[in-house]
Design a protein around this motif. Structure first.
Motif, PDB file in Angstrom:
ATOM      1  N   SER A  82      23.545   1.449 -26.451  1.00 27.81           N
ATOM      2  CA  SER A  82      23.790   0.383 -25.483  1.00 27.81           C
ATOM      3  C   SER A  82      22.583   0.182 -24.571  1.00 27.81           C
ATOM      4  N   ALA A  83      22.012   1.277 -24.095  1.00 26.69           N
ATOM      5  CA  ALA A  83      20.843   1.183 -23.202  1.00 26.69           C
ATOM      6  C   ALA A  83      19.657   0.544 -23.909  1.00 26.69           C
ATOM      7  N   GLU A  84      19.389   0.963 -25.132  1.00 27.01           N
ATOM      8  CA  GLU A  84      18.237   0.431 -25.864  1.00 27.01           C
ATOM      9  C   GLU A  84      18.430  -1.041 -26.218  1.00 27.01           C
ATOM     10  N   ALA A  85      19.648  -1.415 -26.602  1.00 31.73           N
ATOM     11  CA  ALA A  85      19.908  -2.815 -26.931  1.00 31.73           C
ATOM     12  C   ALA A  85      19.780  -3.705 -25.699  1.00 31.73           C
ATOM     13  N   THR A  86      20.188  -3.188 -24.555  1.00 34.83           N
ATOM     14  CA  THR A  86      20.053  -3.946 -23.310  1.00 34.83           C
ATOM     15  C   THR A  86      18.591  -4.179 -22.979  1.00 34.83           C
ATOM     16  N   HIS A  87      17.785  -3.130 -23.061  1.00 40.27           N
ATOM     17  CA  HIS A  87      16.358  -3.284 -22.774  1.00 40.27           C
ATOM     18  C   HIS A  87      15.692  -4.246 -23.750  1.00 40.27           C
ATOM     19  N   GLY A  92      12.319  -5.440 -22.333  1.00 42.17           N
ATOM     20  CA  GLY A  92      11.681  -4.136 -22.218  1.00 42.17           C
ATOM     21  C   GLY A  92      12.317  -3.283 -21.142  1.00 42.17           C
ATOM     22  N   PRO A  93      12.060  -1.965 -21.175  1.00 43.84           N
ATOM     23  CA  PRO A  93      12.617  -1.059 -20.166  1.00 43.84           C
ATOM     24  C   PRO A  93      12.124  -1.420 -18.766  1.00 43.84           C
ATOM     25  N   GLY A  94      12.894  -1.016 -17.779  1.00 43.47           N
ATOM     26  CA  GLY A  94      12.504  -1.278 -16.405  1.00 43.47           C
ATOM     27  C   GLY A  94      13.149  -0.281 -15.467  1.00 43.47           C
ATOM     28  N   ARG A 139       9.282  -4.118 -14.348  1.00 48.30           N
ATOM     29  CA  ARG A 139      10.489  -4.925 -14.524  1.00 48.30           C
ATOM     30  C   ARG A 139      11.594  -4.336 -13.648  1.00 48.30           C
ATOM     31  N   ARG A 140      12.304  -5.214 -12.963  1.00 43.23           N
ATOM     32  CA  ARG A 140      13.333  -4.765 -12.026  1.00 43.23           C
ATOM     33  C   ARG A 140      14.679  -5.344 -12.446  1.00 43.23           C
ATOM     34  N   TYR A 141      15.631  -4.445 -12.617  1.00 43.52           N
ATOM     35  CA  TYR A 141      16.944  -4.853 -13.099  1.00 43.52           C
ATOM     36  C   TYR A 141      18.051  -4.286 -12.221  1.00 43.52           C
ATOM     37  N   LEU A 162      14.424 -10.683  -6.130  1.00 41.69           N
ATOM     38  CA  LEU A 162      13.420  -9.696  -6.521  1.00 41.69           C
ATOM     39  C   LEU A 162      13.583  -9.229  -7.967  1.00 41.69           C
ATOM     40  N   PHE A 163      14.719  -9.552  -8.590  1.00 46.82           N
ATOM     41  CA  PHE A 163      15.023  -8.984  -9.897  1.00 46.82           C
ATOM     42  C   PHE A 163      14.622  -9.905 -11.042  1.00 46.82           C
TER      43      PHE A 163
END
Length: 363
Positions: A82-87, A92-94, A139-141, A162-163
């Motif tokens: 789930s985490a990887e698919a979201t990024h 990309g990761p943030g 990147r800010r999420y 800011l996101f």
């Protein structure tokens, strides 16, 4: 024999247990809320003294907004998928901001994404904007429920801007709220999912990579790498909803231009006076009224009507005004028989409307 470990449902407590689970050094766990009622619900649904099922990583207790809470088994692999698919979907990761409780899936997955990305999550203590300004990632999420988004649009617009992306889940996002966020320059992405799908698995109507959806007579079916393993010590219930790898949700949907549109729950259609009434459609129409700030519509058992349609409204319009408003676009027979004015809708810690409390006040 391995049993389930209970850990404090604080950000630090969940983060430490989650880090051990993800790197292979930890054991299956269940986060326990600080309040006595929440702790009792976890013990009821998770049964920590019983041996833990195979492939279990974390047990999360559903909010029980419509009934008895259940212990949902999520594997380490499902959390990571789930985490990887979201990024991947977001670009990309943030670095992530945590504005919600981590003992529900939305908050827990913010921490999972942070660990997978190798970044440090920032927790909202008092001021949302002040916490957002502590983020230093490229990147800010963040993620939140619609009620939070509505509140922060009033109080913390600078922080929201800011996101790079704000995931909105936990409940359906009203169209007026989507439009308001877009007009304010806030990148809010409505997500569909639940504890059983490892948090949101469909973003803006499009499934994440690794997730498939189908419709069976309007009911939404989901298959993919983020799905739960089953309900804690409830094999009969698990077998009822998990069939051939597909999770049979309690939600109804339709495909519009290839995108999933959630139209309500299977039990959101009630028979009132011999007429089928779709409660979510009535609720959506109420939320379009300029003087209605929030609303929920429920069916209440009634000796005369079979089911009485009751609207719970935060706002100033009268019952007759709202019935006329409904009737402008929907059948007059769909207009709620009763309208209950409230200062605010009662909410669960998960950010969902507490339907049981609403029903207790009108039965």
């Amino acid at each position: 024999m391995t049993t389930l470990r209970l850990v404090p449902g604080t950000p630090d407590g969940v983060l430490a247990a989650l880090a051990g689970l993800l790197d292979g050094s930890g054991t299956p766990f269940a986060p326990v809320p600080e309040d006595a009622v929440g702790a009792a619900r976890v013990r009821q649904a998770a049964a920590p003294d019983e041996p833990i099922e195979d492939a279990a990583g974390v047990v999360l207790t559903t909010s029980g907004s419509s009934g008895e809470p259940k212990g949902v088994l999520l594997s380490r692999e499902a959390l990571i998928a789930s985490a990887e698919a979201t990024h991947d979907r977001l670009g990309g990761p943030g670095q992530w901001l945590l504005p919600m409780k981590p003992y529900f899936v939305g908050g827990l997955q913010i921490l999972t994404r942070s660990l997978v990305a190798g970044t440090t999550p920032v927790v909202v203590a008092d001021s949302f904007t002040a916490a957002a300004r502590k983020l230093t990632g490229v990147r800010r999420y963040t993620a939140m429920v619609p009620t939070q988004l509505a509140r922060y649009l009033d109080t913390d617009l600078d922080g929201l801007r800011l996101f790079d992306a704000i995931i909105i889940g936990g409940a359906s996002t009203p169209e007026p709220l989507k439009a308001r966020a877009a007009a304010a320059g806030v990148t809010a992405i409505p997500a569909y999912g639940m504890t059983e799908t490892g948090s949101g698995c469909v973003y803006a109507g499009v499934p994440l990579d690794g997730t498939s959806i189908e419709l069976d007579a309007g009911r939404i079916l989901i298959k993919g790498s983020t799905l739960f393993s089953g309900y804690r010590l409830r094999p009969e219930l698990t077998a009822d909803v998990l069939r051939n790898g597909w999770f049979r949700t309690q939600d109804r949907g339709e495909l519009v231009d290839g995108r999933l549109r959630v139209v309500g729950r299977v039990d959101d259609v009630v028979i009132s006076g011999g007429v089928n009434v779709t409660l979510t459609t009535v609720q959506a129409r109420l939320l379009e009224h300029p003087q209605v700030k929030d609303a929920a519509v429920l069916g209440v058992p009634d000796a005369d009507w079979g089911t009485r349609v009751v609207a719970f409204v935060v706002g100033e319009p009268s019952r007759d005004e709202l019935r006329d408003w409904i009737s402008e676009l929907l059948p007059r027979t769909w207009a709620p028989q009763d309208v209950v004015a409230l200062d605010a809708l009662p909410m669960l810690a998960s950010g969902k409307v507490d339907r049981q409390r609403l029903l207790e006040g009108v039965r």
